[in-house]
Design an enzyme around this catalytic site. Structure first.
Site, PDB file in Angstrom:
ATOM      1  N   HIS A   1       5.794 -31.258 -26.443  1.00 18.61           N
ATOM      2  CA  HIS A   1       5.557 -32.057 -25.250  1.00 18.61           C
ATOM      3  C   HIS A   1       4.340 -31.555 -24.474  1.00 18.61           C
ATOM      4  O   HIS A   1       4.359 -31.476 -23.250  1.00 18.61           O
ATOM      5  CB  HIS A   1       6.802 -32.055 -24.360  1.00 18.61           C
ATOM      6  CG  HIS A   1       7.998 -32.677 -25.013  1.00 18.61           C
ATOM      7  ND1 HIS A   1       8.246 -34.036 -24.973  1.00 18.61           N
ATOM      8  CD2 HIS A   1       8.994 -32.131 -25.759  1.00 18.61           C
ATOM      9  CE1 HIS A   1       9.356 -34.296 -25.648  1.00 18.61           C
ATOM     10  NE2 HIS A   1       9.828 -33.158 -26.130  1.00 18.61           N
TER      11      HIS A   1
ATOM     12  N   GLU B   1      -0.420  -9.855 -17.505  1.00 20.23           N
ATOM     13  CA  GLU B   1      -0.513  -8.794 -16.509  1.00 20.23           C
ATOM     14  C   GLU B   1      -1.473  -7.688 -16.910  1.00 20.23           C
ATOM     15  O   GLU B   1      -2.259  -7.216 -16.082  1.00 20.23           O
ATOM     16  CB  GLU B   1       0.869  -8.151 -16.286  1.00 20.23           C
ATOM     17  CG  GLU B   1       1.822  -8.944 -15.422  1.00 20.23           C
ATOM     18  CD  GLU B   1       3.138  -8.225 -15.251  1.00 20.23           C
ATOM     19  OE1 GLU B   1       3.604  -8.103 -14.109  1.00 20.23           O
ATOM     20  OE2 GLU B   1       3.716  -7.768 -16.255  1.00 20.23           O
TER      21      GLU B   1
ATOM     22  N   GLU C   1       8.783 -13.784 -20.347  1.00 22.29           N
ATOM     23  CA  GLU C   1       8.511 -12.381 -20.035  1.00 22.29           C
ATOM     24  C   GLU C   1       7.414 -11.813 -20.940  1.00 22.29           C
ATOM     25  O   GLU C   1       6.542 -11.072 -20.481  1.00 22.29           O
ATOM     26  CB  GLU C   1       9.801 -11.567 -20.171  1.00 22.29           C
ATOM     27  CG  GLU C   1       9.645 -10.063 -20.013  1.00 22.29           C
ATOM     28  CD  GLU C   1       9.127  -9.638 -18.649  1.00 22.29           C
ATOM     29  OE1 GLU C   1       8.750  -8.452 -18.519  1.00 22.29           O
ATOM     30  OE2 GLU C   1       9.084 -10.458 -17.713  1.00 22.29           O
TER      31      GLU C   1
ATOM     32  N   ARG D   1       1.151   1.889  -6.091  1.00 14.87           N
ATOM     33  CA  ARG D   1       1.414   0.900  -5.046  1.00 14.87           C
ATOM     34  C   ARG D   1       0.144   0.171  -4.607  1.00 14.87           C
ATOM     35  O   ARG D   1       0.206  -0.805  -3.859  1.00 14.87           O
ATOM     36  CB  ARG D   1       2.040   1.580  -3.828  1.00 14.87           C
ATOM     37  CG  ARG D   1       3.367   2.249  -4.101  1.00 14.87           C
ATOM     38  CD  ARG D   1       3.900   2.877  -2.827  1.00 14.87           C
ATOM     39  NE  ARG D   1       4.320   1.848  -1.891  1.00 14.87           N
ATOM     40  CZ  ARG D   1       5.570   1.410  -1.765  1.00 14.87           C
ATOM     41  NH1 ARG D   1       6.525   1.902  -2.514  1.00 14.87           N
ATOM     42  NH2 ARG D   1       5.862   0.478  -0.886  1.00 14.87           N
TER      43      ARG D   1
ATOM     44  N   LYS E   1       3.850 -10.296 -19.577  1.00 16.04           N
ATOM     45  CA  LYS E   1       3.352  -8.953 -19.888  1.00 16.04           C
ATOM     46  C   LYS E   1       1.925  -9.009 -20.420  1.00 16.04           C
ATOM     47  O   LYS E   1       1.080  -8.192 -20.047  1.00 16.04           O
ATOM     48  CB  LYS E   1       4.262  -8.265 -20.917  1.00 16.04           C
ATOM     49  CG  LYS E   1       5.547  -7.761 -20.356  1.00 16.04           C
ATOM     50  CD  LYS E   1       5.317  -6.588 -19.400  1.00 16.04           C
ATOM     51  CE  LYS E   1       6.464  -6.430 -18.434  1.00 16.04           C
ATOM     52  NZ  LYS E   1       6.499  -7.423 -17.365  1.00 16.04           N
TER      53      LYS E   1
ATOM     54  N   ASN F   1       1.120  -0.143   5.872  1.00 17.22           N
ATOM     55  CA  ASN F   1       1.534  -0.939   4.724  1.00 17.22           C
ATOM     56  C   ASN F   1       2.239  -2.173   5.268  1.00 17.22           C
ATOM     57  O   ASN F   1       3.209  -2.057   6.008  1.00 17.22           O
ATOM     58  CB  ASN F   1       2.487  -0.144   3.825  1.00 17.22           C
ATOM     59  CG  ASN F   1       3.108  -1.008   2.738  1.00 17.22           C
ATOM     60  OD1 ASN F   1       2.501  -1.964   2.268  1.00 17.22           O
ATOM     61  ND2 ASN F   1       4.331  -0.668   2.340  1.00 17.22           N
ATOM     62  N   GLY F   2       1.752  -3.364   4.899  1.00 17.33           N
ATOM     63  CA  GLY F   2       2.384  -4.588   5.376  1.00 17.33           C
ATOM     64  C   GLY F   2       1.353  -5.593   5.848  1.00 17.33           C
ATOM     65  O   GLY F   2       0.164  -5.486   5.537  1.00 17.33           O
TER      66      GLY F   2
ATOM     67  N   CYS G   1       0.844  -1.178   0.000  1.00 18.63           N
ATOM     68  CA  CYS G   1       0.000   0.000   0.000  1.00 18.63           C
ATOM     69  C   CYS G   1       0.888   1.239   0.000  1.00 18.63           C
ATOM     70  O   CYS G   1       2.090   1.157   0.200  1.00 18.63           O
ATOM     71  CB  CYS G   1      -0.911  -0.002   1.224  1.00 18.63           C
ATOM     72  SG  CYS G   1      -1.870  -1.521   1.419  1.00 18.63           S
TER      73      CYS G   1
ATOM     74  N   LYS H   1       2.773  -2.438  -7.645  1.00 21.16           N
ATOM     75  CA  LYS H   1       4.121  -2.284  -8.175  1.00 21.16           C
ATOM     76  C   LYS H   1       5.182  -2.893  -7.265  1.00 21.16           C
ATOM     77  O   LYS H   1       6.048  -3.632  -7.709  1.00 21.16           O
ATOM     78  CB  LYS H   1       4.412  -0.792  -8.378  1.00 21.16           C
ATOM     79  CG  LYS H   1       5.777  -0.493  -8.982  1.00 21.16           C
ATOM     80  CD  LYS H   1       5.855  -0.975 -10.406  1.00 21.16           C
ATOM     81  CE  LYS H   1       7.172  -0.629 -11.063  1.00 21.16           C
ATOM     82  NZ  LYS H   1       7.283  -1.237 -12.391  1.00 21.16           N
TER      83      LYS H   1
ATOM     84  N   TRP I   1      -3.781  -1.742  -1.416  1.00 20.11           N
ATOM     85  CA  TRP I   1      -3.834  -3.002  -2.145  1.00 20.11           C
ATOM     86  C   TRP I   1      -4.235  -4.047  -1.116  1.00 20.11           C
ATOM     87  O   TRP I   1      -3.506  -4.300  -0.165  1.00 20.11           O
ATOM     88  CB  TRP I   1      -2.476  -3.341  -2.766  1.00 20.11           C
ATOM     89  CG  TRP I   1      -2.497  -4.543  -3.652  1.00 20.11           C
ATOM     90  CD1 TRP I   1      -2.733  -4.579  -4.990  1.00 20.11           C
ATOM     91  CD2 TRP I   1      -2.230  -5.904  -3.264  1.00 20.11           C
ATOM     92  NE1 TRP I   1      -2.650  -5.865  -5.459  1.00 20.11           N
ATOM     93  CE2 TRP I   1      -2.343  -6.708  -4.425  1.00 20.11           C
ATOM     94  CE3 TRP I   1      -1.924  -6.520  -2.061  1.00 20.11           C
ATOM     95  CZ2 TRP I   1      -2.152  -8.078  -4.406  1.00 20.11           C
ATOM     96  CZ3 TRP I   1      -1.737  -7.900  -2.040  1.00 20.11           C
ATOM     97  CH2 TRP I   1      -1.846  -8.653  -3.204  1.00 20.11           C
TER      98      TRP I   1
END
Length: 612
Positions: A508, A492, A485, A27, A489, A99-100, A2, A607, A73
């Site tokens: 496979h 996300e 990657e 955040r 992307k 935050n946490g 957060c 983030k 968040w």
């Protein structure tokens, strides 16, 4: 995960807090809230984005010169108005943002409820503010002392800001394993999760350390205490961050701006570390520990998400060029599987923010085992930068978009330079080949510029596949992690299910999914496996899959059979990831925009992941 901002001074607090929350929204953006303290405590909080707080128009005229703000968040409790921060004590005196994660909040909650406390939310944060209230009542102590005593009872990670309406001239902050910075102005102070919300007001900051409490009173000196109630010395630093760096700069989204900054950010990551005309590579972070690093029996790279993909590419780089064995670990798994670590190992942590909780925990374990720990981070003064024995900043500048782009390529630059430096010093490549490689590497920024010129072409390809439900990404060698990657992307920011695979693994299992509706993105730039990749493309086409091929300039064969091709300039195989990832970033971006997604703030993501 957060964002916290707090202010105490002589100016109206609300506009300062609102502006700060907007800069911290990357955040977390599930809900937001502000508490103001004047003659009374007034709290305004709402599910949704920070802009929702603007609806409380009467607050604009508040005379309050102190307050705290939060953008969330969600961890404990669904995103709604009740679970939004700030939270109050039962007597209505205290207000707190956090935050946490408080890991022992269930036991604390049961204890508080048994004493008659009534908690209204599902959050661990409300438990914390009630605990501080209970300590104040029992110990007849001031707020700073109550916070310090509460910290001794808490298990978990946190950064907090808390105020008491009966003492509006005092702002308290504390941290453990979650970032918190103090801003120093003229007769005013700030607290924030990072420097971005306060740089418009001051560039003088203090990094609060773990298990420290700060007491701020306007017109008085800053006081920082340890858990043992001892005064702690601190250093005021000048933050090197410009306001324009955290603005969109004419782009529609931060992500697009950051993609287009990569020719410059890659150059900045190289600057001062490479000189092809003089024939040298020097990575400053390694210099003081070069003997131990060069003699290491093993490198262990720990990271999460996109940074983990950079680590996978580094495995190829270090093993092929410097001939050092490498293991790449998810930081979240590394800590809990009782790994074998010795003092002959070098543990390298990759993190954009430098605050990633899992990566920090992995480093602490490695340090206890005697390994040399090396940090590669973007944010100056971050927790990983401070805990490591040595390290390198990637100099990417602020990255606001949640989906990492320029930080990833800047990490790759630093890792490549480290591999080249070690290869040369360990005598694992010839002088001629070393010179050839650094000549080529120095050209990468201008080749990235050339790739970016194809943005409109990539946008047109995106329009052809924007409605797909699934996508497959294939790569070999250095570009297998780029396939991972690229798929990440797309997942996300567009919410299309996508998977990355080594190209040979397609047979496979994944080949069963290929049909006329399946886009298959193939990275086909490998010089030493071109025929193999060509065969993979033929296999996809035989099953009517849609092939989007990334090829080197001058390719003829794959262009004949692929549905769409994107060319990247010729370069040496170890450097191709820096070029091949750019089109995949743009492809994901344009698809997400066409699907109406919020590319800078994708759902459920934050983030900086500062909780485990």
């Amino acid at each position: 995960m957060c964002g916290i901002v707090a202010y105490i001074g002589e100016r109206a607090a609300f506009p300062i807090l609102l502006e700060g929350l907007k800069r911290l929204e990357y955040r977390g953006y599930d809900s937001a809230g502000i508490s103001l303290i004047d003659d009374n405590l007034n709290t305004f909080k709402k599910k949704g984005k920070v802009i929702e707080l603007e609806k409380f128009e009467e607050v604009h005229f508040s005379k309050a010169t102190a307050g705290i703000g939060h953008t969330r968040w969600a961890t404990h409790g669904k995103p709604d108005d009740i679970n939004a921060h700030p939270h109050h004590s039962g007597d209505g005196r205290l207000t707190l943002v956090h935050n946490g994660i408080i890991e022992n909040y269930t036991a604390l909650k049961e204890y508080l409820v048994s004493l008659g406390h009534i908690l209204k939310s599902e959050t661990d944060t409300e438990v914390l503010v009630h605990l501080i209230e209970e300590i104040q009542k029992r110990k007849f102590c001031d707020l700073g002392t109550a916070v310090r005593l509460a910290m001794n009872k808490i298990v978990g990670a946190y950064a907090i800001a808390v105020m008491d309406k009966n003492h509006p001239d005092v702002l308290i902050g504390a941290r453990k394993s979650s970032p918190l910075v103090i801003g120093i102005g003229e007769n005013e102070y700030f607290l924030a999760s990072d420097a971005s919300p306060i740089i418009n007001h001051t560039k003088k900051i203090i990094y609060l350390e773990d298990n420290e409490i700060v007491v701020l009173r306007k017109e008085k000196a800053v006081q920082i205490f340890s858990l043992e109630n001892e005064l702690v010395d601190f250093t005021i630093e000048e933050v090197d961050l410009k306001l324009e760096e955290i603005e969109k700069g004419g782009f529609d989204h931060f992500m697009l701006k950051e993609i287009f900054q990569q020719h410059q950010s890659i150059f900045e990551a190289m600057r001062g570390r490479l000189n092809s005309s003089e024939g040298w590579v020097r990575v400053g972070g390694m210099e003081d520990h070069m003997d131990r690093i060069a003699a290491a029996e093993r490198f262990i790279l720990v990271a999460c998400g996109t940074s983990w993909h950079a680590g996978l590419i580094a495995e190829y780089l270090f093993e092929e060029l410097a001939r050092i064995p490498v293991e790449v670990e998810y930081a979240s798994e590394f800590r809990y599987r009782n790994p074998i670590i010795t003092d002959k190992d070098v543990v390298i942590a990759l993190s954009q923010s430098g605050e990633t909780a899992d990566t920090l925990s992995a480093l602490q374990l490695a340090k206890e085992k005697g390994a040399l720990i090396y940090g590669i981070v973007n944010v100056v003064g971050s927790s990983i930068a401070r805990i490591t024995d040595c390290g390198s900043y990637i100099h990417a500048g602020p990255e606001i978009g949640v989906a990492s782009t320029k930080a990833f390529t800047s990490q790759l630059v630093v890792l490549t330079l480290m591999a080249l430096d070690l290869a040369n010093k360990r005598g694992k490549i010839t002088n001629a080949y070393f010179q050839h490689l650094i000549n080529e590497f120095e050209l990468i920024p201008q080749k990235v510029e050339k790739v970016l010129l194809q943005a409109s072409h990539i946008k047109s390809i995106a329009s052809e596949i924007k409605s797909a439900s699934n996508a497959l990404y294939l790569g070999r060698g250095y570009n297998f992690p780029i396939a991972l990657e690229g798929a990440l992307k797309l997942k996300e920011i567009s919410y299309i299910h996508a998977e990355g695979y080594p190209a040979a693994e397609m047979k496979h299992g994944p080949i069963a999914l290929i049909d006329m509706y399946m886009p298959v993105i193939v990275i086909a730039t490998n010089k030493n496996a071109y025929e193999k990749i060509f065969s993979n493309v033929q296999e996809v086409k035989a099953r009517k899959g849609i092939v989007i091929a990334l090829v080197s300039e001058g390719d003829v064969e794959i262009k004949k059979i692929a549905d769409f091709t994107i060319e990247i300039p010729q370069t040496e195989d170890p450097f191709t990831p820096l070029l091949s990832v750019i089109p995949l970033q743009l492809l994901a971006y344009y698809i997400a925009v066409m699907r109406g997604c919020n590319v800078d703030q994708p759902r459920n993501l934050a983030k900086s992941v500062t909780v485990e």
